[in-house]
Scaffold this motif. Sequence first.
Motif, short mmCIF file in Angstrom:
data_model
loop_
_atom_site.label_atom_id
_atom_site.label_comp_id
_atom_site.label_asym_id
_atom_site.label_seq_id
_atom_site.Cartn_x
_atom_site.Cartn_y
_atom_site.Cartn_z
N PRO A 84 0.82 -1.22 0.00
CA PRO A 84 0.00 0.00 0.00
C PRO A 84 0.86 1.27 0.00
N ASP A 85 1.68 1.44 -1.03
CA ASP A 85 2.59 2.58 -1.12
C ASP A 85 2.38 3.22 -2.49
N ASP A 86 1.74 4.39 -2.51
CA ASP A 86 1.42 5.05 -3.78
C ASP A 86 2.66 5.49 -4.55
N ALA A 87 3.81 5.54 -3.91
CA ALA A 87 5.03 5.95 -4.59
C ALA A 87 5.64 4.80 -5.40
N LEU A 88 5.16 3.59 -5.18
CA LEU A 88 5.69 2.43 -5.90
C LEU A 88 5.04 2.30 -7.27
N PRO A 89 5.76 1.69 -8.23
CA PRO A 89 5.10 1.34 -9.49
C PRO A 89 3.93 0.40 -9.20
N PRO A 90 2.91 0.41 -10.02
CA PRO A 90 1.75 -0.45 -9.76
C PRO A 90 1.98 -1.93 -10.03
N LEU A 91 3.09 -2.28 -10.68
CA LEU A 91 3.37 -3.66 -11.07
C LEU A 91 4.38 -4.29 -10.13
N GLU A 92 4.07 -5.50 -9.64
CA GLU A 92 4.97 -6.24 -8.76
C GLU A 92 5.40 -7.55 -9.43
N VAL A 93 6.69 -7.83 -9.35
CA VAL A 93 7.20 -9.14 -9.73
C VAL A 93 7.11 -9.98 -8.46
N MET A 94 6.18 -10.89 -8.42
CA MET A 94 5.93 -11.68 -7.22
C MET A 94 6.83 -12.91 -7.14
N ALA A 95 7.24 -13.41 -8.29
CA ALA A 95 8.14 -14.57 -8.34
C ALA A 95 8.77 -14.65 -9.72
N LEU A 96 10.02 -15.08 -9.72
CA LEU A 96 10.71 -15.41 -10.96
C LEU A 96 11.80 -16.42 -10.59
N TYR A 97 11.63 -17.63 -11.05
CA TYR A 97 12.55 -18.70 -10.71
C TYR A 97 12.85 -19.53 -11.95
N VAL A 98 14.10 -20.00 -12.05
CA VAL A 98 14.48 -20.99 -13.05
C VAL A 98 15.28 -22.08 -12.36
N ARG A 99 15.27 -23.25 -12.94
CA ARG A 99 16.05 -24.36 -12.39
C ARG A 99 17.53 -23.99 -12.42
N ALA A 100 18.28 -24.47 -11.45
CA ALA A 100 19.72 -24.19 -11.39
C ALA A 100 20.42 -24.63 -12.68
N SER A 101 19.93 -25.68 -13.30
CA SER A 101 20.53 -26.13 -14.56
C SER A 101 20.36 -25.12 -15.68
N SER A 102 19.48 -24.13 -15.48
CA SER A 102 19.27 -23.08 -16.49
C SER A 102 19.93 -21.76 -16.12
N TYR A 103 20.61 -21.71 -14.97
CA TYR A 103 21.32 -20.49 -14.60
C TYR A 103 22.32 -20.14 -15.70
N GLY A 104 22.38 -18.86 -16.03
CA GLY A 104 23.36 -18.38 -17.00
C GLY A 104 22.99 -18.62 -18.45
N THR A 105 21.80 -19.15 -18.72
CA THR A 105 21.40 -19.44 -20.10
C THR A 105 20.61 -18.32 -20.75
N GLY A 106 20.21 -17.31 -19.97
CA GLY A 106 19.35 -16.25 -20.49
C GLY A 106 17.88 -16.51 -20.25
N LEU A 107 17.54 -17.65 -19.66
CA LEU A 107 16.13 -17.98 -19.43
C LEU A 107 15.48 -17.00 -18.46
N GLY A 108 16.18 -16.66 -17.37
CA GLY A 108 15.62 -15.69 -16.43
C GLY A 108 15.34 -14.36 -17.10
N HIS A 109 16.27 -13.90 -17.92
CA HIS A 109 16.08 -12.65 -18.67
C HIS A 109 14.85 -12.76 -19.58
#
Length: 161
Positions: A84-109
């Motif tokens: 409840p903070d009007d100064a924040l953008p209205p959009l929240e990233v609630m979760a973003l996860y990739v398997r460790a085997s995909s780290y560094g592959t660009g999948l998270g991006h």
Amino acid sequence: MTVRIVPPAVADAEALTDLHLDVWEEAYADLMPASVFAERRARRADRVASWSGIIGDGSSDNLLAWAPDHRLLGFSSTGRGRDPDDALPPLEVMALYVRASSYGTGLGHALLDAAIGDSAAYLWVLDGNARAIGFYERHGFAFDGTTKREDVGLERRMVRG
């Protein structure tokens, strides 16, 4: 590898639950006691039901990243900010996860780009999660000084835009 990033169907709730359980252990193994992961796994059926409801009612925007061999490699959840903070953008990233085997592959991006593009947004990151912090910093997020204590540890807010 060509990854398919698509919204989930309710039928994906079980695979998403298993992915969510796995990636939490991979991401937080050094930041939380093993009992946290055991407790989460003990409530797997409840988590499947929860994901089914979230997907079914559309309470957040979710994306799944599928490998060509139909393995689920990652997911993102975004939606209207819950703080409840009007100064924040209205959009929240609630979760973003990739398997460790995909780290560094660009999948998270790719997931972050598909989920929010270049929009202003905010998120909470577990203190000490250097990999995630570095990832979000590379994508323009910065700490705003706000913290909150959760059952799993101290979370710090990051904002972009």
